[in-house]
Design an enzyme around this catalytic site. Structure first.
Site, short mmCIF file in Angstrom:
data_model
loop_
_atom_site.label_atom_id
_atom_site.label_comp_id
_atom_site.label_asym_id
_atom_site.label_seq_id
_atom_site.Cartn_x
_atom_site.Cartn_y
_atom_site.Cartn_z
N CYS A 47 54.77 -13.01 -98.27
CA CYS A 47 54.73 -12.22 -97.03
C CYS A 47 53.51 -11.29 -97.11
CB CYS A 47 56.02 -11.43 -96.90
SG CYS A 47 56.02 -10.22 -95.56
N HIS A 48 53.00 -10.89 -95.94
CA HIS A 48 51.84 -10.00 -95.97
C HIS A 48 52.15 -8.65 -96.60
CE1 HIS A 48 50.10 -13.13 -93.53
NE2 HIS A 48 48.94 -12.63 -93.92
N THR A 49 53.41 -8.29 -96.66
CA THR A 49 53.75 -7.02 -97.30
C THR A 49 53.53 -7.11 -98.82
OG1 THR A 49 55.33 -6.65 -95.54
CG2 THR A 49 55.55 -5.24 -97.46
N HIS A 69 59.54 -10.98 -102.09
CA HIS A 69 60.79 -10.53 -101.46
C HIS A 69 61.33 -11.48 -100.41
CE1 HIS A 69 57.59 -9.12 -98.78
NE2 HIS A 69 58.50 -9.13 -97.82
N GLU A 70 60.78 -12.72 -100.33
CA GLU A 70 61.26 -13.66 -99.30
C GLU A 70 61.66 -14.95 -100.02
OE1 GLU A 70 58.99 -13.58 -95.44
OE2 GLU A 70 59.02 -15.74 -95.62
N CYS A 99 75.36 -1.63 -98.31
CA CYS A 99 76.50 -1.33 -99.21
C CYS A 99 77.81 -1.19 -98.45
CB CYS A 99 76.22 -0.06 -100.02
SG CYS A 99 76.41 1.48 -99.08
N CYS A 102 77.71 3.78 -97.45
CA CYS A 102 76.90 5.01 -97.39
C CYS A 102 76.83 5.53 -95.95
CB CYS A 102 75.49 4.75 -97.95
SG CYS A 102 74.43 3.80 -96.84
N CYS A 105 75.03 3.04 -93.67
CA CYS A 105 75.81 1.83 -93.36
C CYS A 105 76.97 2.14 -92.42
CB CYS A 105 76.33 1.19 -94.65
SG CYS A 105 75.05 0.31 -95.57
N CYS A 113 70.03 1.18 -95.52
CA CYS A 113 71.13 1.54 -96.43
C CYS A 113 70.55 2.48 -97.48
CB CYS A 113 71.68 0.27 -97.09
SG CYS A 113 72.77 0.60 -98.50
N ARG A 117 68.12 2.65 -102.41
CA ARG A 117 66.73 2.76 -101.94
C ARG A 117 65.87 3.63 -102.86
NH1 ARG A 117 62.38 2.38 -101.04
NH2 ARG A 117 61.16 2.14 -99.14
N CYS A 177 62.86 -12.51 -94.92
CA CYS A 177 62.01 -11.44 -94.35
C CYS A 177 61.43 -11.76 -92.97
CB CYS A 177 60.88 -11.04 -95.31
SG CYS A 177 59.91 -9.67 -94.63
N ARG A 372 53.56 -19.47 -93.30
CA ARG A 372 54.19 -19.18 -94.58
C ARG A 372 53.87 -20.25 -95.62
NH1 ARG A 372 54.53 -14.24 -93.46
NH2 ARG A 372 56.51 -13.14 -93.64
N1 LIG Z 1 58.88 -4.11 -90.36
C1 LIG Z 1 59.27 -5.09 -91.16
O1 LIG Z 1 60.42 -5.14 -91.58
C2 LIG Z 1 58.30 -6.16 -91.54
C3 LIG Z 1 58.77 -7.36 -92.10
C4 LIG Z 1 57.84 -8.38 -92.39
C5 LIG Z 1 56.49 -8.18 -92.17
N2 LIG Z 1 56.08 -6.99 -91.67
C6 LIG Z 1 54.66 -6.74 -91.37
O2 LIG Z 1 54.36 -7.41 -90.16
C7 LIG Z 1 52.97 -7.66 -90.09
C8 LIG Z 1 52.72 -9.08 -89.65
O3 LIG Z 1 53.10 -9.99 -90.64
P1 LIG Z 1 52.66 -11.54 -90.54
O4 LIG Z 1 53.17 -12.19 -91.75
O5 LIG Z 1 53.01 -12.12 -89.22
O6 LIG Z 1 51.07 -11.34 -90.61
P2 LIG Z 1 49.85 -12.29 -90.25
O7 LIG Z 1 48.67 -11.74 -90.94
O8 LIG Z 1 50.22 -13.72 -90.46
O9 LIG Z 1 49.67 -12.12 -88.68
C9 LIG Z 1 48.90 -11.12 -88.12
C10 LIG Z 1 48.16 -11.69 -86.89
O10 LIG Z 1 47.49 -10.61 -86.27
C11 LIG Z 1 46.21 -11.05 -85.82
N3 LIG Z 1 45.36 -9.87 -85.72
C12 LIG Z 1 44.73 -9.18 -86.71
N4 LIG Z 1 44.08 -8.11 -86.20
C13 LIG Z 1 44.31 -8.13 -84.86
C14 LIG Z 1 43.91 -7.28 -83.79
N5 LIG Z 1 43.16 -6.19 -84.00
N6 LIG Z 1 44.33 -7.58 -82.54
C15 LIG Z 1 45.11 -8.69 -82.32
N7 LIG Z 1 45.51 -9.53 -83.30
C16 LIG Z 1 45.12 -9.25 -84.54
C17 LIG Z 1 45.78 -12.05 -86.88
O11 LIG Z 1 44.80 -12.95 -86.37
C18 LIG Z 1 47.11 -12.74 -87.21
O12 LIG Z 1 47.32 -13.87 -86.37
C19 LIG Z 1 52.42 -7.28 -91.47
O13 LIG Z 1 51.90 -5.96 -91.37
C20 LIG Z 1 53.65 -7.27 -92.36
O14 LIG Z 1 53.48 -6.43 -93.47
C21 LIG Z 1 56.95 -6.00 -91.33
N1 LIG Z 2 56.46 0.96 -99.32
C1 LIG Z 2 55.90 0.78 -98.04
C2 LIG Z 2 57.01 0.47 -97.04
C3 LIG Z 2 56.63 -0.69 -96.26
C4 LIG Z 2 57.69 -1.02 -95.22
O1 LIG Z 2 57.77 -0.37 -94.18
N2 LIG Z 2 58.48 -2.04 -95.49
C5 LIG Z 2 59.41 -2.57 -94.51
C6 LIG Z 2 59.66 -3.98 -94.88
S1 LIG Z 2 58.21 -4.95 -94.84
C7 LIG Z 2 58.76 -6.46 -95.29
O2 LIG Z 2 57.75 -7.33 -95.29
C8 LIG Z 2 60.76 -1.87 -94.54
O3 LIG Z 2 61.80 -2.47 -94.47
N3 LIG Z 2 60.75 -0.58 -94.58
C9 LIG Z 2 61.97 0.21 -94.69
C10 LIG Z 2 62.20 0.61 -96.12
O4 LIG Z 2 61.30 0.37 -96.93
O5 LIG Z 2 63.27 1.13 -96.40
C11 LIG Z 2 55.12 1.99 -97.59
O6 LIG Z 2 55.48 3.10 -98.01
O7 LIG Z 2 54.17 1.81 -96.83
ZN LIG Z 3 58.10 -9.32 -95.86
ZN LIG Z 4 74.65 1.58 -97.50
#
Ligand SMILES: NC(=O)c1ccc[n+]([C@@H]2O[C@H](COP(=O)([O-])OP(=O)(O)OC[C@H]3O[C@@H](n4cnc5c(N)ncnc54)[C@H](O)[C@@H]3O)[C@@H](O)[C@H]2O)c1
Ligand SMILES: N[C@@H](CCC(=O)N[C@@H](CSCO)C(=O)NCC(=O)O)C(=O)O
Ligand SMILES: [Zn+2]
Ligand SMILES: [Zn+2]
Length: 379
Positions: A47-49, A69-70, A99, A102, A105, A113, A117, A177, A372
């Site tokens: 994953c990109h994270t 994580h995936e 859990c 908490c 939850c 949760c 954490r 994820c 992916r």
């Molecule tokens: N919040 C969460 O729980 C959670 C979970 C998983 C992933 N994420 C995050 O979500 C984001 C996306 O993940 P992904 O796997 O789909 O990433 P990815 O890199 O595959 O997709 C990002 C897309 O954005 C496009 N892009 C880049 N810059 C741009 C811009 N300025 N304007 C328009 N488009 C643009 C890219 O061309 C690409 O297609 C990442 O930051 C990842 O860390 C968050």
């Molecule tokens: N440690 C990072 C946190 C990044 C973040 O926001 N993670 C998401 C999941 S990304 C999955 O690909 C998330 O679930 N956040 C809630 C949590 O972490 O509890 C930072 O500090 O930037």
């Molecule tokens: Zn992820």
């Molecule tokens: Zn909990």
């Protein structure tokens, strides 16, 4: 061979330092303690994270560590007091724990949760605040409470979802994820209604899952925005009905969208992790009710901004973690939905590789064709 209660030595990709190639090492994985589960990881996706933390920009990134994580795997053994899973169960590790006890939850208001954490944020297990990974006695940090770039990992029992053993692990690992995050951002966080106009910024896995979720929710228009025009053809298969490349417009992208939608969209989703785009995603929302959901993860030090007037005039700014899904309760349901062909998963897998190729797999993630990459951990 009996492994229960023994230290297991296995292969893992270790991030020794930010941005330095991962190294496949023989790591020792200690047995699970009370409330812990040792999982044989069969398949993991990237994953990109993972790439974000590896880059050194994540304030919670600690080195050396085992990222990942995936994933999906099979329980190898459980520690004392673990009742909800047992050896042989098919599972998905969940970085967002559940859990059921908490304050978070029990609130009924969030999927976050609080139980483990604090430990998972500093790369250790809650019981003794130590790592279960080591190399010749040197501790290696956990990551996100999952560390799936190892053939065996130890997770808290509140961080593992038991799934239908009929599900192909090489596919449903994605339900750890990216795909749930996009679907849930639409269904749980935004609660998109039929007929809504939706804008999706970023058409990677997460953005495409948003589009898929929006289509299922009955959105009338799903506008995909990406700086790579090659993304559009594929995005149509996930529900995107219109495409905009901001590079092809002189006006700010939010203005382009407002003009195209008679005042703005009902819902927008930022799926990139770019704070300027987050602003545009908010500002392309319709006055009075438009809601923007931040999904992308932006690096430490980055901040969002807009004129407060944008909120005073009724736009709503939200964020989502794991799409608001309660992990242990709802990941098994997502697996069932996949088995019933109600959600896509296979379509997000563009590459299959092995653990030994993990650095090449990360390189591939920067290729526009890649969604992916799934690694087979035992080939
Ligand atoms: N919040 C969460 O729980 C959670 C979970 C998983 C992933 N994420 C995050 O979500 C984001 C996306 O993940 P992904 O796997 O789909 O990433 P990815 O890199 O595959 O997709 C990002 C897309 O954005 C496009 N892009 C880049 N810059 C741009 C811009 N300025 N304007 C328009 N488009 C643009 C890219 O061309 C690409 O297609 C990442 O930051 C990842 O860390 C968050
Ligand atoms: N440690 C990072 C946190 C990044 C973040 O926001 N993670 C998401 C999941 S990304 C999955 O690909 C998330 O679930 N956040 C809630 C949590 O972490 O509890 C930072 O500090 O930037
Ligand atoms: Zn992820
Ligand atoms: Zn909990």
């Amino acid at each position: 061979m009996v492994t229960q209660g023994q230290v297991i030595t296995c292969k893992a990709a270790v991030a020794w330092e930010p941005n330095k190639s991962l190294v496949i090492e023989d790591v020792q994985v200690a047995p699970p303690q009370a409330g812990e589960v040792r999982v044989k990881v069969l398949y993991t996706a990237l994953c990109h994270t993972d790439a974000y933390t590896w880059s050194g920009k994540d304030p919670e990134g600690l080195f050396p560590c085992v990222l990942g994580h995936e994933a999906a795997g099979i329980v190898e053994s459980v520690g004392e007091g673990v009742t909800e899973v047992q050896a042989g169960d098919h599972v998905i590790p969940c970085y967002q724990a559940e859990c059921r006890e908490c304050k978070f939850c029990k609130s009924g208001k969030t999927n976050l949760c609080g139980k483990v954490r604090a430990a998972t944020g500093v790369g250790v297990m809650m019981n003794d605040r130590k790592s279960r990974f080591s190399i010749n006695g040197k501790p290696i940090y956990h990551f996100m409470g999952t560390s799936t770039f190892s053939q065996y990992t130890v997770v808290h029992d509140v961080s593992v979802a038991k799934i239908d053993p009929a599900a192909p692990l090489e596919k449903v690992c994605l339900l750890g994820c990216g795909v749930p995050t996009g679907l849930g951002a639409v269904w749980n966080t935004a609660k998109v209604e039929p007929g809504s106009i939706v804008a999706v910024f970023g058409l990677g896995t997460v953005g495409l899952a948003v589009a898929e979720g929006a289509k299922a929710a009955g959105a009338s228009r799903i506008i995909g925005i990406d700086i790579d025009s090659k993304k559009f053809d594929r995005a149509k298969n996930f529900g995107v009905t219109e495409f905009i490349n901001p590079k092809e417009h002189e006006k700010p992208i939010q203005q382009v969208i407002v003009d195209l939608t008679d005042g703005g969209v009902d819902y927008s989703f930022e799926c990139i992790g770019n704070v300027s785009v987050m602003r545009a995603a908010l500002e392309c929302c319709h006055k009075g009710w438009g809601t923007s959901v931040i999904v992308g993860v932006a690096a430490s030090g980055q901040e969002i901004s807009t004129r407060p007037f944008q909120l005073v005039t009724g736009r709503v700014w939200k964020g989502t973690a794991f799409g608001g899904f309660k992990s242990r309760s709802q990941v098994p349901t997502l697996v069932d939905k996949y088995l019933k062909k109600e959600i896509k998963v296979d379509e997000y897998i563009t590459h299959n590789m092995t653990l030994t190729d993990i650095n090449k797999a990360f390189d591939l993630m920067h290729d526009g064709e890649c969604l992916r990459v799934v690694l087979d951990m035992f080939v």
